[in-house]
Design an enzyme around this catalytic site. Structure first.
Site, PDB file in Angstrom:
ATOM      1  N   CYS A 162       0.721  -1.408  -0.070  1.00 54.71           N
ATOM      2  CA  CYS A 162       0.074  -0.013  -0.034  1.00 54.71           C
ATOM      3  C   CYS A 162       0.844   1.279   0.037  1.00 54.71           C
ATOM      4  O   CYS A 162       0.222   2.387  -0.264  1.00 54.71           O
ATOM      5  CB  CYS A 162      -0.788  -0.010   1.224  1.00 54.71           C
ATOM      6  SG  CYS A 162      -2.075  -1.382   1.186  1.00 54.71           S
ATOM      7  N   HIS A 295      -2.588   8.649   5.772  1.00 54.93           N
ATOM      8  CA  HIS A 295      -2.420   7.107   5.410  1.00 54.93           C
ATOM      9  C   HIS A 295      -4.029   6.696   5.462  1.00 54.93           C
ATOM     10  O   HIS A 295      -4.776   6.453   4.929  1.00 54.93           O
ATOM     11  CB  HIS A 295      -1.825   6.177   6.296  1.00 54.93           C
ATOM     12  CG  HIS A 295      -1.653   4.816   5.859  1.00 54.93           C
ATOM     13  ND1 HIS A 295      -1.671   4.563   4.178  1.00 54.93           N
ATOM     14  CD2 HIS A 295      -2.024   3.548   6.389  1.00 54.93           C
ATOM     15  CE1 HIS A 295      -1.894   3.317   4.267  1.00 54.93           C
ATOM     16  NE2 HIS A 295      -1.947   2.798   5.321  1.00 54.93           N
ATOM     17  N   LYS A 328      -8.726   8.532   1.791  1.00 56.97           N
ATOM     18  CA  LYS A 328      -9.427   7.102   1.752  1.00 56.97           C
ATOM     19  C   LYS A 328     -10.691   6.955   2.152  1.00 56.97           C
ATOM     20  O   LYS A 328     -11.719   6.237   1.869  1.00 56.97           O
ATOM     21  CB  LYS A 328      -8.505   6.030   2.160  1.00 56.97           C
ATOM     22  CG  LYS A 328      -7.244   5.770   2.145  1.00 56.97           C
ATOM     23  CD  LYS A 328      -6.492   4.810   2.797  1.00 56.97           C
ATOM     24  CE  LYS A 328      -5.042   4.816   2.237  1.00 56.97           C
ATOM     25  NZ  LYS A 328      -4.038   5.876   2.534  1.00 56.97           N
ATOM     26  N   PHE A 392       1.512  -3.486   4.441  1.00 60.84           N
ATOM     27  CA  PHE A 392       1.927  -4.619   5.026  1.00 60.84           C
ATOM     28  C   PHE A 392       3.567  -4.829   4.928  1.00 60.84           C
ATOM     29  O   PHE A 392       3.981  -4.305   4.283  1.00 60.84           O
ATOM     30  CB  PHE A 392       1.411  -5.791   3.832  1.00 60.84           C
ATOM     31  CG  PHE A 392      -0.189  -6.080   4.319  1.00 60.84           C
ATOM     32  CD1 PHE A 392      -0.845  -5.297   5.090  1.00 60.84           C
ATOM     33  CD2 PHE A 392      -0.794  -7.027   3.596  1.00 60.84           C
ATOM     34  CE1 PHE A 392      -2.088  -5.567   5.231  1.00 60.84           C
ATOM     35  CE2 PHE A 392      -2.002  -7.273   3.691  1.00 60.84           C
ATOM     36  CZ  PHE A 392      -2.891  -6.717   4.671  1.00 60.84           C
TER      37      PHE A 392
END
Length: 793
Positions: A162, A295, A328, A392
């Protein structure tokens, strides 16, 4: 090539997302707080904990074509091309020569739909279309986009899950600052798939309502899809050609958590290191940051960790006053495209002096105590902004953007030479460079034939490096990487897990990626649906998972990134790491490259014509052996190596990159791309052909590629005495992405008795991307830190 401390300007932007088909739709939707997350129509959502996602509902119809099965389209390619076409329209045609125009593309899943289609055909007992194999890997995506626009500069793929999009922009900016290109098309792309939804569902990460990042009532993330692409040029180039800038990329920072496969370090220390590095390298102080595009996934662990990271990196007072918002909350999490799309939003925020809101944020959470811009957008001073992405495997990336025309100039890097101090390897022919050298000289390697393909596999016992418990959820890709890295660190005199190792970073590379884990995870889904998704396997399906495992098990928490550049991966990783070190991102980096053989990897190579039983017109002639393995190389700034008293094995003098940019994805028969890469490496190192003692060829038994490279070598050296030529991969096999690092290990060993004259090491992907390293083997005599042209080395 001349390194510069000047700025890098965004002169074109393109995007396609749940908010619409252009970058302007993305920005207008975000600044107005419009939520594009809704019921997903294109995928079956039965058996999942949500029906929602940030789906692209506009037609995805790129004007440029690409090589694919007639009845199949790879959506990740289509999304990338649509965004790239919009971004490229901002640049006058012909302004930048194709040879000076690069591509850096970030992606988490790459051609996952093509891989799924391949596995579905295998399950159904039918023969997969060979063209599917040309669309699976990240480099295939980058090369397809580059070929569509005939761009022949460096072509690279970044794969830090990501954080991929942000990492791609950072790497692209480096290429420009180092003078390796005049323009770079950079960004990210990822597409929806049932595989991806099933994986996040198995991790219990999906929200049943549109994601509400930072809110006390948040229930998880919403997946999104799409692409964000930008055209970057140096700021002086933009001024000289009258190009309108949106914002400047002043710098970026990378770090590894070294903590967990999926969860962030709870106190945000890893992310804070990336943010701090970005501020330091860009010359922006915390008090100059006017906005943070966070984020902000909406998960219970990520949002508090990011809030803590901002407080650590900016300081309590500055973090409290700096507004933060999450894109997001409106687009969904676009995975590998997120960093690029969010950088575009951040650029427009600076340009229009407006900080967008966080949609759905209504109730403060004590664990997230910052200003998350509830409700509506607000005015912004517009000096500098951060865009953060964390992934990740604990891969963290932070970009610093500044207002275009504000006059901010990043500080000149504290340049230093880059030396080699350690090597470790896992190979079918041995565990040391000496064993490999003897195998090469004797012309022998362990080879077996299966389904018409010559294979060379590693006989590997992991017990020396990992307990059974440690490797219970670890694939062979990570095991190879850990073993090679542990040996390289030991050779360099760095204790794994010690205080010295904490500052060491990992730049990982893989040519074919985690295909073992991808197959293990996907095949049950094809038969049983989302209920068969294994949460223990899903984290291993991302390309950077091995880098995360290396960081965790060996205690390495410096800068981290992952590249996948096909057979050129090993050389590309070494080149990128050398640039990171020269620019001061770290003092020590370990470059680890690994690839593993699986049944379907072998089947794909056979389908593409690399088999011994050669179909009519295929490039192989029975000499090609497909191998696996892992190699790790420790690179250091020379000053750091001298302080440690490390033994210097060699020095990276420079490198060159070029692409054939063929829409047919075949090699240029005359080898012009290979030649340009070699000439660029010589120029970068301040060498002429007569200085070169040897060339270590990419030749591996594929006639079309080998003949092209041979022609390029003969032209380059012309009337000069031709150097010694070595072709170890034609004997030991082509270990996919590992080849460039493997030949370096051999060159260092052989160079101990060959003097300190430089050598060139060639690597080429099957899609026509070429990387050439100029290396001095052996300790040699110190070179001046300034070459004869007065350029910083």
């Amino acid at each position: 090539m001349t390194a510069t401390s000047g700025g890098v300007t965004v002169v074109g932007a393109g995007a396609i997302s749940a908010l619409g088909p252009t970058a302007r739709h993305l920005w207008d939707g975000v600044r107005n707080g419009r939520v594009g997350i809704g019921p997903v129509k294109a995928l079956p959502m039965d058996g999942l904990g949500t029906e929602l996602g940030g789906e692209v509902t506009d037609p995805v119809r790129p004007r440029r074509g690409y090589r694919r099965p007639e009845a199949f389209r790879e959506r990740v390619v289509d999304l990338a091309l649509v965004a790239a076409e919009e971004a490229m329209a901002a640049l006058p045609a012909g302004l930048v020569p194709p040879e000076r125009f690069g591509v850096v593309l970030g992606t988490c899943n790459a051609g996952l739909l093509s891989a799924r289609e391949w596995l579905r055909a295998v399950r159904d007992g039918t023969e997969p279309d060979p063209r599917l194999a040309l669309l699976v890997t990240p480099q295939a995506l980058a090369e397809t986009v580059g070929a569509a626009f005939r761009l022949r500069g460096p072509v690279l793929a970044v794969n830090t899950a990501c954080a991929s999009g942000a990492g791609a922009l950072g790497l692209a900016a480096d290429l420009l600052r180092r003078g390796r290109a005049d323009a770079v098309l950079a960004g990210g792309s990822d597409a929806f798939s049932d595989v991806c939804f099933a994986g996040f569902n198995a991790l219990e990460s999906l929200s049943p309502e549109p994601a509400r990042p930072y809110d006390a009532g948040r229930r998880g993330l919403s997946l999104g899809e799409g692409s964000g692409m930008v055209v970057l040029v140096r700021s002086d180039f933009a001024r000289a050609h009258g190009l309108r800038g949106i914002a400047d990329i002043a710098g970026y920072g990378l770090s590894a958590d070294g903590y967990h496969a999926t969860a962030p370090q709870p106190e945000g220390r890893g992310a804070a290191r990336a943010i701090g590095a970005a501020l330091r390298l860009s010359g922006v102080a915390p008090e100059q940051v006017d906005y943070v595009n966070g984020h902000g996934t909406g998960t219970s662990r990520n949002d508090p960790a990011e809030s803590s990271a901002l407080r650590l990196a900016l300081g309590e007072a500055e973090a409290a006053r700096t507004p933060v918002s999450s894109t997001k909350s409106m687009t969904g999490h676009m995975l590998g495209a997120a960093g690029a799309a969010e950088a575009i939003v951040t650029a427009y925020a600076l340009a229009e002096r407006l900080a967008p809101p966080t949609a759905g944020y209504t109730t403060p959470d004590p664990d997230c105590p910052l200003d998350y811009i509830p409700g509506a957008a607000r005015p912004l001073a517009g000096r500098a902004a951060l865009s953060n992405n964390f992934a990740f495997g604990g891969a963290n990336a932070s970009l610093v953007l500044t207002a275009h025309g504000a006059g901010h100039l990043p500080p000149a890097p504290d340049a230093d030479r880059v030396v080699i101090t350690g090597v470790g390897l896992v190979s079918p022919a041995g565990r040391t460079p000496a064993e490999l050298w003897e195998a090469y000289r004797a012309g022998r390697a362990p080879v077996r034939c299966a389904d018409g393909l010559r294979l060379s596999a590693v006989d590997f016992d992991p017990d020396r490096y990992l307990t059974r418990r440690q490797r219970r959820r670890m694939d062979r890709l990570a095991q190879f990487g850990i073993a090679a890295t542990a040996d390289a660190l030991a050779g360099a005199g760095i204790a794994a897990g010690g205080a010295e190792a904490e500052a060491v970073g990992v730049v990982f590379g893989t040519g074919t990626g985690p295909m073992e884990a991808m197959q293990r995870f996907t095949e049950p889904l094809l038969a049983e649906g989302p209920a068969a998704a294994d949460p223990a396997v899903f984290p291993n399906t991302v390309y950077n998972q091995a880098a995360g495992q290396i960081a965790m098990h060996l205690g390495l928490r410096g800068p981290t990134s992952t590249l996948s550049v096909g057979h050129a991966t090993g050389a590309a990783v070494l080149a990128y790491a050398a640039d990171l070190l020269a620019a001061g991102h770290a003092d020590v980096l370990v470059c680890t490259v690994a690839d593993t053989l699986t049944e379907q990897v072998g089947r794909a190579y056979a389908a593409l014509g690399a088999a011994s039983a050669r179909p009519e017109g295929a490039p192989a002639d029975g000499r090609f052996t497909l191998a696996e393995g892992g190699v790790a190389v420790v690179l250091e700034r020379r000053s750091a190596a001298l302080r440690r008293g490390a033994t210097v094995l060699g020095e990276v003098l420079g490198y060159g990159m070029a692409s054939d940019a063929s829409r047919a994805r075949l090699w240029d028969a005359r080898g012009r791309g290979v030649e340009r890469a070699m000439r660029a490496a010589l120029d970068d190192a301040g060498l002429v052909p007569a200085d070169v003692r040897a060339v270590w060829l990419a030749a591996a038994g594929l006639t079309a590629a080998d003949t092209a490279e041979s022609a390029a070598v003969h032209r380059l050296f012309g009337l000069s005495p031709e150097p010694e030529l070595y072709a170890p991969r034609s004997v030991l096999g082509e270990p996919m992405g590992v080849g460039g690092a493997l030949t370096l290990a051999l060159a260092l060993h052989q160079g101990r008795s060959g003097g300190d004259r430089p050598v060139l090491l060639n690597s080429s992907s099957l899609g026509g991307s070429h990387v050439c390293l100029a290396v001095r083997c052996g300790a040699g005599e110190p070179r001046s830190t300034t070459d004869t042209r007065g350029e910083s080395r």
